[in-house]
Design a protein around this motif. Structure first.
Motif, PDB file in Angstrom:
ATOM      1  N   LEU A   1       0.822  -1.214   0.000  1.00 55.61           N
ATOM      2  CA  LEU A   1       0.000   0.000   0.000  1.00 55.61           C
ATOM      3  C   LEU A   1       0.853   1.260   0.000  1.00 55.61           C
ATOM      4  N   TYR A   2       1.921   1.236   0.791  1.00 55.58           N
ATOM      5  CA  TYR A   2       2.807   2.392   0.879  1.00 55.58           C
ATOM      6  C   TYR A   2       3.572   2.608  -0.427  1.00 55.58           C
ATOM      7  N   GLY A   3       3.847   1.533  -1.150  1.00 57.92           N
ATOM      8  CA  GLY A   3       4.606   1.638  -2.388  1.00 57.92           C
ATOM      9  C   GLY A   3       3.756   1.777  -3.636  1.00 57.92           C
ATOM     10  N   ARG A   4       2.484   2.074  -3.478  1.00 58.55           N
ATOM     11  CA  ARG A   4       1.638   2.234  -4.654  1.00 58.55           C
ATOM     12  C   ARG A   4       2.103   3.400  -5.519  1.00 58.55           C
ATOM     13  N   GLN A   5       2.116   3.189  -6.819  1.00 53.84           N
ATOM     14  CA  GLN A   5       2.541   4.231  -7.750  1.00 53.84           C
ATOM     15  C   GLN A   5       1.645   5.456  -7.648  1.00 53.84           C
ATOM     16  N   GLU A   6       0.328   5.234  -7.547  1.00 57.07           N
ATOM     17  CA  GLU A   6      -0.615   6.360  -7.490  1.00 57.07           C
ATOM     18  C   GLU A   6      -0.355   7.252  -6.276  1.00 57.07           C
ATOM     19  N   PHE A   7       0.018   6.610  -5.158  1.00 60.28           N
ATOM     20  CA  PHE A   7       0.277   7.341  -3.921  1.00 60.28           C
ATOM     21  C   PHE A   7       1.430   8.324  -4.110  1.00 60.28           C
TER      22      PHE A   7
ATOM     23  N   PHE B   1      11.113   6.428  -6.875  1.00 62.68           N
ATOM     24  CA  PHE B   1      10.498   6.705  -5.573  1.00 62.68           C
ATOM     25  C   PHE B   1       9.646   5.524  -5.118  1.00 62.68           C
ATOM     26  N   LYS B   2       8.841   4.992  -6.029  1.00 62.27           N
ATOM     27  CA  LYS B   2       7.996   3.853  -5.693  1.00 62.27           C
ATOM     28  C   LYS B   2       8.854   2.652  -5.293  1.00 62.27           C
ATOM     29  N   SER B   3       9.902   2.388  -6.079  1.00 61.24           N
ATOM     30  CA  SER B   3      10.762   1.237  -5.806  1.00 61.24           C
ATOM     31  C   SER B   3      11.439   1.349  -4.449  1.00 61.24           C
ATOM     32  N   VAL B   4      11.956   2.532  -4.155  1.00 61.06           N
ATOM     33  CA  VAL B   4      12.633   2.742  -2.879  1.00 61.06           C
ATOM     34  C   VAL B   4      11.660   2.516  -1.730  1.00 61.06           C
ATOM     35  N   ALA B   5      10.483   3.132  -1.815  1.00 64.71           N
ATOM     36  CA  ALA B   5       9.502   3.017  -0.737  1.00 64.71           C
ATOM     37  C   ALA B   5       9.124   1.561  -0.492  1.00 64.71           C
TER      38      ALA B   5
END
Length: 215
Positions: free
Chosen positions: A158-164, A177-181
């Motif tokens: 959920l935290y790594g969702r692209q939309e977020f 950013f998504k990958s790191v998270a």
């Protein structure tokens, strides 16, 4: 059903473990920072520190669970189920290499070959499973393992969702950013599973020694 027996730990021992766990979590966090700083070409990719450490952590968990089950012979049904889950996670982490160097969806086939026979065996041995679970569910290792699973498979997704991240960063968004998270939170979750497995190993050794004294 009688209350599960207790296998007490000295406060000093708990304190030492807590310090070591804090240092370990700090070390992997620093490792991710150094990966971002010094490994720009592979950072947070399949060849980076974070992904490699995830694999190492899961492989270590598998080794410990095999030792608990085959050598110490403590809670064989529970440890088999945990081993299947961790081994399936280990295979899933190799999806990039399996898809590229073996065949597409190879990891899914391997996971099914691990999970399905294990579930069949656990269901067949459900009475033993329930007896063992009555003890395991009252341990620190159980709670910590659950925390690791929730962190890895729920929170990180959920935290790594692209939309977020697109909403937060807007025009500044890039896929990194998504990958790191997602990957760093996954590493935290796997590290909690590693600590939980280590706690289970230490508990299993105490149970094993207690059995040796009795016999």
């Amino acid at each position: 059903m009688p209350l599960p027996p207790s296998w007490p730990i000295e406060f000093k021992t708990i304190l030492v473990r807590a310090v070591l766990y804090v240092l370990f979590i700090g070390a992997i966090t620093q490792g991710a920072y150094l990966e971002a700083l010094y490994l720009p070409t592979v950072r947070f990719s399949e060849l980076g520190f974070t992904e490699f450490t995830q694999t190492l952590v899961l492989a270590t968990c598998c080794a410990m669970l095999i030792y608990i089950r085959q050598v110490l012979k403590v809670w064989p049904t529970i440890t088999l189920l945990l081993l299947a889950f961790v081994a399936a996670s280990l295979v899933r982490e190799q999806d990039h290499f399996l898809d590229n160097y073996v065949a597409d969806d190879t990891w899914k086939v391997l996971v099914a070959l691990i999970i399905l026979p294990t579930l069949f065996w656990v269901i067949k041995q459900r009475q033993h499973f329930l007896e063992e679970f009555a003890y395991y569910s009252n341990t620190f290792a159980f709670g910590l393992f659950n925390a690791g699973v929730l962190t890895t498979y729920i929170f990180s997704r959920l935290y790594g969702r692209q939309e977020f991240w697109q909403l937060i960063l807007e025009d500044s968004y890039i896929g990194t950013f998504k990958s790191v998270a997602e990957e760093v939170v996954e590493l935290l979750g796997y590290s909690l599973i590693l600590i939980a497995t280590l706690e289970l190993l230490l508990l299993a050794r105490r149970i094993y020694r207690a059995r040796q004294i009795v016999t």
